[in-house]
Write a protein that holds these residues in place. Structure first.
Motif, PDB file in Angstrom:
ATOM      1  N   ALA A 148     -72.438  44.604 -21.453  1.00  0.00           N
ATOM      2  CA  ALA A 148     -72.167  44.746 -20.025  1.00  0.00           C
ATOM      3  C   ALA A 148     -72.915  45.978 -19.539  1.00  0.00           C
ATOM      4  CB  ALA A 148     -70.669  44.890 -19.772  1.00  0.00           C
ATOM      5  N   ARG A 149     -72.807  46.224 -18.251  1.00  0.00           N
ATOM      6  CA  ARG A 149     -73.373  47.441 -17.665  1.00  0.00           C
ATOM      7  C   ARG A 149     -72.261  48.159 -16.935  1.00  0.00           C
ATOM      8  NH1 ARG A 149     -79.520  45.981 -16.058  1.00  0.00           N
ATOM      9  NH2 ARG A 149     -79.998  45.170 -18.110  1.00  0.00           N
ATOM     10  N   GLN A 150     -72.165  49.456 -17.191  1.00  0.00           N
ATOM     11  CA  GLN A 150     -71.097  50.244 -16.598  1.00  0.00           C
ATOM     12  C   GLN A 150     -71.665  51.245 -15.606  1.00  0.00           C
ATOM     13  OE1 GLN A 150     -68.918  52.915 -19.218  1.00  0.00           O
ATOM     14  NE2 GLN A 150     -67.056  52.553 -18.041  1.00  0.00           N
ATOM     15  N   CYS A 151     -70.978  51.395 -14.484  1.00  0.00           N
ATOM     16  CA  CYS A 151     -71.368  52.377 -13.484  1.00  0.00           C
ATOM     17  C   CYS A 151     -70.895  53.751 -13.944  1.00  0.00           C
ATOM     18  CB  CYS A 151     -70.758  52.031 -12.122  1.00  0.00           C
ATOM     19  SG  CYS A 151     -71.156  53.246 -10.847  1.00  0.00           S
ATOM     20  N   ARG A 152     -71.777  54.718 -13.890  1.00  0.00           N
ATOM     21  CA  ARG A 152     -71.436  56.082 -14.301  1.00  0.00           C
ATOM     22  C   ARG A 152     -70.594  56.800 -13.248  1.00  0.00           C
ATOM     23  NH1 ARG A 152     -77.442  57.504 -16.209  1.00  0.00           N
ATOM     24  NH2 ARG A 152     -77.754  56.528 -14.214  1.00  0.00           N
ATOM     25  N   GLN A 153     -70.498  56.232 -12.046  1.00  0.00           N
ATOM     26  CA  GLN A 153     -69.714  56.885 -10.993  1.00  0.00           C
ATOM     27  C   GLN A 153     -68.306  56.314 -10.884  1.00  0.00           C
ATOM     28  OE1 GLN A 153     -71.830  57.032  -7.278  1.00  0.00           O
ATOM     29  NE2 GLN A 153     -73.695  57.751  -8.258  1.00  0.00           N
ATOM     30  N   CYS A 154     -68.183  54.985 -10.746  1.00  0.00           N
ATOM     31  CA  CYS A 154     -66.854  54.372 -10.538  1.00  0.00           C
ATOM     32  C   CYS A 154     -66.286  53.752 -11.817  1.00  0.00           C
ATOM     33  CB  CYS A 154     -66.921  53.323  -9.431  1.00  0.00           C
ATOM     34  SG  CYS A 154     -67.863  51.842  -9.873  1.00  0.00           S
ATOM     35  N   PHE A 155     -67.086  53.665 -12.876  1.00  0.00           N
ATOM     36  CA  PHE A 155     -66.697  53.136 -14.180  1.00  0.00           C
ATOM     37  C   PHE A 155     -66.360  51.647 -14.161  1.00  0.00           C
ATOM     38  CE2 PHE A 155     -65.744  57.678 -14.240  1.00  0.00           C
ATOM     39  CZ  PHE A 155     -66.594  58.064 -15.267  1.00  0.00           C
ATOM     40  N   GLY A 156     -66.867  50.924 -13.157  1.00  0.00           N
ATOM     41  CA  GLY A 156     -66.746  49.476 -13.143  1.00  0.00           C
ATOM     42  C   GLY A 156     -67.740  48.857 -14.114  1.00  0.00           C
ATOM     43  N   HIS A 157     -67.584  47.555 -14.374  1.00  0.00           N
ATOM     44  CA  HIS A 157     -68.452  46.852 -15.327  1.00  0.00           C
ATOM     45  C   HIS A 157     -69.064  45.609 -14.703  1.00  0.00           C
ATOM     46  CE1 HIS A 157     -65.709  49.013 -18.125  1.00  0.00           C
ATOM     47  NE2 HIS A 157     -66.845  49.221 -18.744  1.00  0.00           N
TER      48      HIS A 157
END
Length: 156
Positions: A22-31
């Motif tokens: 997956a890819r995770q956002c470094r700001q909101c930590f969503g995937h």
């Protein structure tokens, strides 16, 4: 690739589970999970589940009390891959948040802690069903039953 929530280019590769990229956002930590990654993982997960079914003792935990807090994104989101509008689907079955899926490429966006809660409720392998009309019908039925059990105030 742009985060559907933060709208920044901050997605980095992570493994949500064995074989699930997956890819995770470094700001909101969503995937962000692409449809291809999800289906490949699901095929291997189902095979592993069949092989291990007889070898596992039952897990006896209070799943609902161990859920992590989710701040559900209530805005319309655009796909991280193809930038098209995503649709929302209520998860239900003890979880009160919505998942976002692109109706074009079928990638799925999970806000922070949604994946972990899906795993705790053993629903992580059913994401593809959550967007079906049958699943959503059962969620509406579940809501109406819950509303019927809420005591009504009577005027004095």
């Amino acid at each position: 690739m742009k985060c559907p929530t933060c709208h920044s280019h901050s997605l980095t590769d992570v493994n949500l589970d064995t074989g699930l990229l997956a890819r995770q956002c470094r700001q909101c930590f969503g995937h962000w999970i692409s449809a291809e990654s999800y289906w490949a993982w699901l095929d291997s997960w189902e095979q592993d589940a069949k092989e291990q079914a007889g070898n596992r003792p039952p897990i006896l935990i209070n799943k609902v009390s161990s859920l992590l807090p989710v701040i559900d994104n209530n805005t319309a989101n655009f796909c991280a891959d193809c930038d098209r509008l995503m649709t929302k689907a209520k998860v239900g079955r003890g979880l009160s948040f919505y998942l976002d899926r692109c109706s074009h490429c079928h990638g799925v966006w999970l806000d922070r802690h949604e994946w972990e809660n899906l795993m705790r409720m053993e629903l992580h392998h059913q994401i593809h069903y959550m967007f079906s009309s049958g699943w959503q019908f059962s969620m509406r039925k579940e809501q109406s039953v819950q509303k019927a059990h809420i005591p009504q105030k009577t005027s004095a």
